[in-house]
Design a protein around this motif. Structure first.
Motif, PDB file in Angstrom:
ATOM      1  N   ASP A  47     -61.426  19.885  17.357  1.00 21.37           N
ATOM      2  CA  ASP A  47     -61.940  18.942  18.187  1.00 21.37           C
ATOM      3  C   ASP A  47     -63.630  18.414  17.517  1.00 21.37           C
ATOM      4  OD1 ASP A  47     -59.951  18.772  20.022  1.00 21.37           O
ATOM      5  OD2 ASP A  47     -60.863  19.960  21.254  1.00 21.37           O
ATOM      6  N   THR A  48     -64.187  19.467  17.381  1.00 19.85           N
ATOM      7  CA  THR A  48     -65.512  19.120  17.044  1.00 19.85           C
ATOM      8  C   THR A  48     -65.738  18.425  15.715  1.00 19.85           C
ATOM      9  OG1 THR A  48     -66.152  21.297  17.893  1.00 19.85           O
ATOM     10  CG2 THR A  48     -67.741  20.122  16.640  1.00 19.85           C
ATOM     11  N   VAL A  49     -64.604  19.062  14.754  1.00 18.00           N
ATOM     12  CA  VAL A  49     -64.649  18.372  13.275  1.00 18.00           C
ATOM     13  C   VAL A  49     -64.336  16.847  13.460  1.00 18.00           C
ATOM     14  CG1 VAL A  49     -63.519  18.360  10.975  1.00 18.00           C
ATOM     15  CG2 VAL A  49     -64.315  20.619  12.227  1.00 18.00           C
ATOM     16  N   ARG A  50     -63.314  16.850  14.365  1.00 12.99           N
ATOM     17  CA  ARG A  50     -62.562  15.425  14.424  1.00 12.99           C
ATOM     18  C   ARG A  50     -63.681  14.351  15.018  1.00 12.99           C
ATOM     19  NH1 ARG A  50     -57.906  14.808  18.876  1.00 12.99           N
ATOM     20  NH2 ARG A  50     -58.761  13.099  19.679  1.00 12.99           N
ATOM     21  N   ALA A  51     -64.267  14.893  16.041  1.00 13.69           N
ATOM     22  CA  ALA A  51     -65.124  14.185  16.679  1.00 13.69           C
ATOM     23  C   ALA A  51     -66.388  13.707  16.043  1.00 13.69           C
ATOM     24  CB  ALA A  51     -65.855  14.863  17.936  1.00 13.69           C
ATOM     25  N   HIS A  52     -66.673  14.594  15.069  1.00 13.67           N
ATOM     26  CA  HIS A  52     -68.122  14.370  14.342  1.00 13.67           C
ATOM     27  C   HIS A  52     -67.589  13.768  12.721  1.00 13.67           C
ATOM     28  CE1 HIS A  52     -70.974  15.975  16.970  1.00 13.67           C
ATOM     29  NE2 HIS A  52     -70.213  16.810  17.123  1.00 13.67           N
ATOM     30  N   ARG A  53     -66.235  13.754  12.598  1.00 11.04           N
ATOM     31  CA  ARG A  53     -65.831  13.286  11.418  1.00 11.04           C
ATOM     32  C   ARG A  53     -66.507  14.030  10.077  1.00 11.04           C
ATOM     33  NH1 ARG A  53     -63.130  10.714  14.948  1.00 11.04           N
ATOM     34  NH2 ARG A  53     -62.378   8.616  14.793  1.00 11.04           N
ATOM     35  N   TYR A  54     -66.490  15.159  10.171  1.00 14.99           N
ATOM     36  CA  TYR A  54     -67.060  16.178   9.358  1.00 14.99           C
ATOM     37  C   TYR A  54     -65.908  16.711   8.388  1.00 14.99           C
ATOM     38  CZ  TYR A  54     -72.014  16.417  10.297  1.00 14.99           C
ATOM     39  OH  TYR A  54     -73.388  15.888  10.690  1.00 14.99           O
ATOM     40  N   ILE A  55     -66.392  17.561   7.478  1.00 17.89           N
ATOM     41  CA  ILE A  55     -65.250  18.594   6.817  1.00 17.89           C
ATOM     42  C   ILE A  55     -65.736  19.974   7.512  1.00 17.89           C
ATOM     43  CG2 ILE A  55     -64.597  19.701   4.619  1.00 17.89           C
ATOM     44  CD1 ILE A  55     -65.262  17.178   3.041  1.00 17.89           C
ATOM     45  N   GLY A 184     -62.005  13.139  10.227  1.00 16.59           N
ATOM     46  CA  GLY A 184     -62.470  14.567   9.775  1.00 16.59           C
ATOM     47  C   GLY A 184     -61.612  15.123   9.162  1.00 16.59           C
ATOM     48  N   LEU A 185     -61.654  16.203   8.449  1.00 14.96           N
ATOM     49  CA  LEU A 185     -60.854  16.858   7.564  1.00 14.96           C
ATOM     50  C   LEU A 185     -61.239  18.559   7.670  1.00 14.96           C
ATOM     51  CD1 LEU A 185     -59.159  17.193   4.875  1.00 14.96           C
ATOM     52  CD2 LEU A 185     -61.360  17.095   3.647  1.00 14.96           C
ATOM     53  N   VAL A 186     -60.126  19.214   7.946  1.00 14.71           N
ATOM     54  CA  VAL A 186     -60.099  20.621   8.092  1.00 14.71           C
ATOM     55  C   VAL A 186     -59.375  21.319   6.893  1.00 14.71           C
ATOM     56  CG1 VAL A 186     -59.330  22.653   9.316  1.00 14.71           C
ATOM     57  CG2 VAL A 186     -60.526  20.916  10.597  1.00 14.71           C
ATOM     58  N   LEU A 187     -60.160  22.209   6.269  1.00 16.35           N
ATOM     59  CA  LEU A 187     -59.460  23.034   5.075  1.00 16.35           C
ATOM     60  C   LEU A 187     -59.129  24.398   5.507  1.00 16.35           C
ATOM     61  CD1 LEU A 187     -61.708  21.723   2.061  1.00 16.35           C
ATOM     62  CD2 LEU A 187     -59.459  20.998   2.841  1.00 16.35           C
ATOM     63  N   ILE A 188     -57.788  24.702   5.321  1.00 12.15           N
ATOM     64  CA  ILE A 188     -57.705  26.124   5.766  1.00 12.15           C
ATOM     65  C   ILE A 188     -57.346  27.092   4.776  1.00 12.15           C
ATOM     66  CG2 ILE A 188     -55.975  27.498   7.216  1.00 12.15           C
ATOM     67  CD1 ILE A 188     -55.637  25.340   9.151  1.00 12.15           C
ATOM     68  N   GLY A 189     -57.862  28.089   4.476  1.00 11.33           N
ATOM     69  CA  GLY A 189     -57.467  28.871   3.481  1.00 11.33           C
ATOM     70  C   GLY A 189     -57.989  30.587   3.613  1.00 11.33           C
ATOM     71  N   MET A 190     -57.681  31.302   2.847  1.00 11.75           N
ATOM     72  CA  MET A 190     -57.833  32.831   2.766  1.00 11.75           C
ATOM     73  C   MET A 190     -59.129  32.697   2.503  1.00 11.75           C
ATOM     74  SD  MET A 190     -55.055  34.384   3.075  1.00 11.75           S
ATOM     75  CE  MET A 190     -55.028  35.788   2.135  1.00 11.75           C
ATOM     76  N   PHE A 209     -68.772  22.326   9.444  1.00 11.03           N
ATOM     77  CA  PHE A 209     -68.385  23.485  10.240  1.00 11.03           C
ATOM     78  C   PHE A 209     -67.691  24.375   9.793  1.00 11.03           C
ATOM     79  CE2 PHE A 209     -68.682  19.715  12.972  1.00 11.03           C
ATOM     80  CZ  PHE A 209     -69.670  20.148  14.062  1.00 11.03           C
ATOM     81  N   ALA A 210     -68.160  25.646   9.808  1.00 17.18           N
ATOM     82  CA  ALA A 210     -67.362  26.828   9.174  1.00 17.18           C
ATOM     83  C   ALA A 210     -66.829  27.698  10.235  1.00 17.18           C
ATOM     84  CB  ALA A 210     -68.015  27.569   8.466  1.00 17.18           C
ATOM     85  N   HIS A 211     -65.517  27.953  10.077  1.00 18.96           N
ATOM     86  CA  HIS A 211     -65.143  28.807  11.106  1.00 18.96           C
ATOM     87  C   HIS A 211     -64.117  29.938  10.505  1.00 18.96           C
ATOM     88  CE1 HIS A 211     -62.845  29.129  14.905  1.00 18.96           C
ATOM     89  NE2 HIS A 211     -61.751  29.460  14.520  1.00 18.96           N
ATOM     90  N   GLU A 212     -64.189  31.305  11.196  1.00 18.81           N
ATOM     91  CA  GLU A 212     -63.588  32.277  10.795  1.00 18.81           C
ATOM     92  C   GLU A 212     -62.628  32.524  11.720  1.00 18.81           C
ATOM     93  OE1 GLU A 212     -65.950  35.859   9.989  1.00 18.81           O
ATOM     94  OE2 GLU A 212     -64.137  36.895   9.445  1.00 18.81           O
TER      95      GLU A 212
END
Ligand SMILES: Nc1ncnc2c1ncn2[C@@H]1O[C@H](COP(=O)(O)OP(=O)(O)OP(=O)(O)O)[C@@H](O)[C@H]1O
Ligand SMILES: [Mg+2]
Length: 297
Positions: A47-55, A184-190, A209-212
């Motif tokens: 939601d936050t990434v989307r609201a701020h249009r960040y990666i 906004g863009l979210v990259l999911i990985g290992m 934003f970084a999310h573990e």
């Protein structure tokens, strides 16, 4: 291609190619999604990434629930069903609520994803979501007829799963797509993807934003197991609490709160229980189930 709603109105959408790529699992094989604390954290992050249009970058070990969370957030399963209905010409019903709420596209590049594929897939996916949102609001989506949907860019978030698969040119292309659009863009990985991305200064500087993604806590795992065992008829109501607690503690120790391991272990437990005609789960059964699995120590 064109779809039609109940009133016979037209719904313009692009052909998505073969049905096989839609990735729909039969409902029977898909365990019920549980809204865990980690999922809520992920949803808040998205939601936050989307609201701020960040990666935003999200990482976590294999089998922990990243993909399921992202699919749930974006409504990817409902979207696939909706697309399938459109393609096959059957009744597609209204645009799924989740799509309208999340306004997000979920994308998984193939292992051998080429630049050309990315170049086609990303705009197509975002546009389909945008069209669907327009369709839900205006009932008719055709840029030549409906001025409001001209240049339709309603998709607010793009989630790319398995982002580790993207090589340097792929990442560059994703960044370019992000730069050209207001999403906004979210990259999911290992784990480690966040360090790898640090090698690309331009992309890295756009990461807001970084999310573990973390494993289930013991409390949550206990709740998940109690629920699953109950749903599967693996436990009796009159069962000894102590035996159950010890069995749960054993599962917690073996799986470390990893969702996929929990599922695999439960399958083995069920098998062993059935073979031996047992109607309760003991720590011995859990240990026997563990031996049947390949689990890294
Ligand atoms: N919230 C959830 N509710 C129910 N089951 C879940 C949930 N999260 C994960 N699972 C189960 O755990 C399995 C693994 O989850 P998932 O595929 O999302 O992991 P992942 O983190 O994406 O792993 P990988 O890095 O290998 O892609 C799923 O197939 C599903 O059965
Ligand atoms: Mg995954």
């Amino acid at each position: 291609m064109l779809g039609k709603n109940d009133d016979g109105q037209r719904f313009l959408t692009k052909d998505t190619g073969e049905l096989g790529s839609l990735h729909i699992l039969p409902a029977a094989h898909r365990p019920t999604f549980l809204v865990t604390k980690e999922h809520r954290r992920f949803a808040e992050f998205a939601d936050t990434v989307r609201a701020h249009r960040y990666i935003g970058v999200c990482w976590g070990p294999a089998g922990i629930g990243k993909t399921r969370s992202a699919r749930q957030y974006t409504g990817a399963d409902e979207w696939a069903e909706f697309q399938k209905a459109l393609i096959t010409g059957s009744d597609h019903g209204p645009v799924p609520d989740r799509i309208l709420q999340a306004r997000a596209a979920f994308y998984t590049p193939t292992v051998a994803a080429t630049m050309r594929q990315l170049d086609q897939d990303l705009p197509r996916l975002s546009q389909q979501i945008s069209y669907a949102i327009d369709y839900a609001e205006h009932r008719l989506v055709d840029p030549f007829i409906n001025a409001k949907s001209y240049n339709s860019r309603r998709t607010e978030l793009l989630i790319i799963d398995e982002a580790d698969r993207l090589k340097t040119p792929g990442l560059e292309q994703v960044r370019d797509y992000y730069d050209r659009h207001d999403l906004g863009l979210v990259l999911i990985g290992m784990p480690g993807i966040e360090k790898r991305l640090a090698r690309y200064p331009q992309l890295y500087s756009r990461i807001g934003f970084a999310h573990e993604y973390r494993p289930l806590t013991p409390d949550e795992l206990t709740a998940v197991l109690t629920r699953r065992w109950h749903d599967d008829g693996l436990t009796r109501d009159d069962e000894d609490d102590f035996t159950r607690s010890v069995a749960i503690a054993t599962v917690t120790r073996i799986t470390g709160g990893n969702f996929r391991l929990v599922d695999r272990l439960l399958t083995q437990i069920r098998r062993i229980r059935d073979i031996n005609h047992l109607d309760t789960i003991t720590t011995e059964i859990v240990e026997a189930a563990r031996e049947a699995l390949l689990i890294g120590t």
